[in-house]
Design a protein around this motif. Structure first.
Motif, mmCIF file in Angstrom:
data_model
loop_
_atom_site.group_PDB
_atom_site.id
_atom_site.type_symbol
_atom_site.label_atom_id
_atom_site.label_comp_id
_atom_site.label_asym_id
_atom_site.label_seq_id
_atom_site.Cartn_x
_atom_site.Cartn_y
_atom_site.Cartn_z
ATOM 1 N N TYR A 483 38.831 55.285 30.346
ATOM 2 C CA TYR A 483 37.652 56.006 29.862
ATOM 3 C C TYR A 483 37.931 57.514 29.836
ATOM 4 O O TYR A 483 37.603 58.199 28.860
ATOM 5 C CB TYR A 483 36.451 55.714 30.768
ATOM 6 N N ALA A 484 38.530 58.036 30.904
ATOM 7 C CA ALA A 484 38.813 59.474 30.972
ATOM 8 C C ALA A 484 39.752 59.900 29.847
ATOM 9 O O ALA A 484 39.583 60.976 29.256
ATOM 10 C CB ALA A 484 39.411 59.817 32.335
ATOM 11 N N ILE A 485 40.734 59.078 29.536
ATOM 12 C CA ILE A 485 41.687 59.402 28.476
ATOM 13 C C ILE A 485 40.989 59.404 27.111
ATOM 14 O O ILE A 485 41.212 60.293 26.285
ATOM 15 C CB ILE A 485 42.860 58.411 28.490
ATOM 16 N N LEU A 486 40.133 58.422 26.875
ATOM 17 C CA LEU A 486 39.395 58.380 25.603
ATOM 18 C C LEU A 486 38.404 59.533 25.500
ATOM 19 O O LEU A 486 38.162 60.063 24.408
ATOM 20 C CB LEU A 486 38.688 57.036 25.460
ATOM 21 N N LEU A 487 37.839 59.950 26.627
ATOM 22 C CA LEU A 487 36.961 61.120 26.614
ATOM 23 C C LEU A 487 37.752 62.368 26.248
ATOM 24 O O LEU A 487 37.275 63.228 25.493
ATOM 25 C CB LEU A 487 36.294 61.295 27.976
#
Length: 564
Positions: A483-487
């Motif tokens: 999720y953090a990477i996609l954010l």
């Protein structure tokens, strides 16, 4: 206030505020006094006080940009001088019900006083009660007991914001915040623990505070009794995001040090910078810096515009950005070679930044792991993917001239629905894939990121709540990381789309490298990009270095020179 001009060129021999003086203070483990004197002259303490109380504390992204020059020189100077004052006083500024208390604290800070943040750390020790701070009501006062360990400026602060247990219950209403005047306490009931030495931030003062039947006035209470957990959570969200953003100044400075070395050092008849591997490494670190800055800037502005969602965004930023910086610093150290270990000379500042970075986690420790905070938000993300909606607030986050509302605390928050930022990623990637069919690699990256986005949403929607908790299931931490990477990819695309007037954002080279590097974290083994992209980013670095501008998104003027 022009910090860069006042600090001067850190590589200039004889500069009392340059790298040599900073390294010497660090080796002695002493406060960098010349730096603190300069910050005193510039009244830097005003940066920690809101304008309504006579200070200069503006928006979160503006604060990061204004103080980043300090961290380019010496993170320990920024931490030791006043960042703990900001992190502690945020709790007071957010609690808007006591104007007298706020005015008194603002006056003390503007006068040069330091404030520390004191809280127990039961999770770090075998006996939880050993470091539990308690505050019991006794008539017209509170009585403080307990030990707060790992407190920055514990021996230099005149005041402390204390997080203490005021009720013996296991819920969010069991803790309160107190603003304590340390100079007014009886010596027999208050003790400052000896200074703790650390590998990084060696010239910072890190110690502890011990209280034993210590009386403090009832009006020391910040906000309302039992609201300490909620208030400190919001302050931690803001303060952690700010500290993470300031740390990018350290990577900026380290990248310049390695670039300076690579241009000057010659091997086998050519400059190190002419070697493909060295050039690709430096260009990759530059891309990581820009990715991290995009995420930090987006999360900082979300603190103002999307306060209902900003906790997850701040947690993702505090989780991913240190990993990006650590990876970039590790790769740059390979280019620097054995000079990375030296404790003197023009390249020693790289080693200092390298040692200081891990210690920044001590400045504002969060007892709730970031992965858990993100995991709690994942169901809202999955719902947003199934029921997409537009958000004008998310668009304004990426527009620099948008006026931001002040930072506020909502003592009765409702659970946020949806995910305004990640909701933008799918349509942007679809649009990018359609626009760039001639740019095969960018179209492919967009397709793969769309696949990863769909996989994450599907996995989350099918998982039970307990499976999303990293403490119960190994997939939980992995999902939070994804999720953090996609954010971060969303932040990069948003800033790239809405700021095409900036030189580095005008073309596609940077976004191609940035998205590929993020994709490689989701899909290990992703091949590197074309060498001409590295050449283009490296050329941008050379241009900025020659023009003496920052390597961050802001491109602010920076006083530093390349060797002739």
């Amino acid at each position: 206030m022009d910090l860069e001009t006042e600090f001067g060129d850190p590589y200039l021999p004889g500069n009392p505020l340059g790298h040599n003086a900073i390294i010497e203070a660090d080796e002695r483990g002493e406060v960098f006094e010349a730096g603190e004197e300069l910050l005193d002259c510039l009244s830097l303490n005003a940066e920690f006080v809101p304008p309504r109380l006579g200070g200069r504390l503006g928006t979160a992204d503006e604060f990061i940009r204004r103080l980043r020059p300090v961290f380019r020189r010496d993170a320990a100077l920024g931490i030791g001088y006043g960042v703990p004052t900001l992190l502690a006083s945020l709790n007071v500024w957010l609690a808007t019900d006591n104007a007298q208390q706020q005015n008194a604290l603002a006056e003390r800070i503007l006068g040069g006083s330091k404030v520390c943040l004191a809280h127990g750390s039961p999770g770090m020790y075998p006996d939880p009660a050993a470091l539990e701070l308690t505050a019991r009501e006794r008539g017209d006062r509170y009585v403080l007991d307990g030990h707060a360990g790992l407190v920055f400026n514990s021996d230099r602060a005149d005041s402390a914001v204390v997080i203490a247990r005021t009720a013996y219950t296991q819920n969010q209403r069991s803790r309160s915040l107190l603003l304590v005047d340390l100079t007014a306490l009886p010596d027999e009931s208050r003790r400052r623990s000896p200074r703790v030495r650390t590998l990084g931030l060696r010239d910072c003062h890190l110690g502890g505070l011990e209280f034993s039947m210590c009386p403090v006035p009832r009006d020391s209470l910040i906000g309302w009794s039992g609201t300490g957990a909620s208030l400190s959570c919001r302050a931690s969200e803001i303060g952690g995001c700010l500290t993470t953003g300031l740390s990018l100044g350290m990577l900026d400075a380290s990248l310049f040090t390695v670039l300076r070395f690579a241009l000057h050092r010659r091997l086998y008849g050519r400059a190190v910078s002419d070697m493909p591997h060295a050039k690709a490494t430096i260009a990759g670190a530059f891309a990581d810096l820009l990715v991290a800055d995009c995420l930090v800037t987006t999360a900082a502005r979300a603190l103002h515009l999307l306060p209902g969602h900003s906790r997850a965004y701040a947690a993702a930023t505090r989780y991913l950005v240190p990993l990006l910086i650590e990876n970039a610093m590790n790769e740059l150290s390979v280019v620097l070679g054995a000079r990375y270990y030296l404790r003197e000379g023009e390249h020693a500042i790289f080693g200092k930044h390298f040692r200081d970075l891990p210690s920044l986690s001590l400045v504002y420790p969060d007892h709730t792991p970031y992965e858990i905070t993100i995991a709690a938000h994942l169901p809202a993300f999955a719902h947003a993917q199934r029921h997409p909606s537009s958000s004008t607030e998310s668009m304004s986050i990426f527009t620099p001239d948008t006026t931001l509302p002040p930072l506020e605390h909502n003592p009765h928050p409702t659970r946020a629905q949806g995910d305004p930022l990640l909701a933008c990623l799918e349509p942007w990637l679809d649009e990018l894939r359609g626009e760039t069919r001639t740019t095969t690699d960018l179209s492919t990256i967009a397709t793969l990121l769309l696949t990863e986005l769909d996989h994450l949403a599907t996995h989350v929607s099918r998982a039970h709540v307990w499976q999303l908790d990293p403490a119960n299931h190994t997939d939980g931490g992995t999902l939070s990381e994804r999720y953090a990477i996609l954010l971060a990819a969303t932040a990069c695309l948003g800033i790239w789309r809405h700021n095409r007037d900036r030189r580095v954002l005008a073309g596609s080279a940077w976004i191609r490298v940035a998205l590929r590097r993020l994709l490689s974290r989701l899909m290990p083994g992703t091949p590197p990009g074309a060498s001409e992209l590295d050449d283009e980013l490296f050329s941008e670095l050379l241009t900025r270095a020659a023009e003496e501008t920052s390597f961050c998104l802001d491109e602010d003027p920076v006083r530093r020179t390349l060797p002739r």
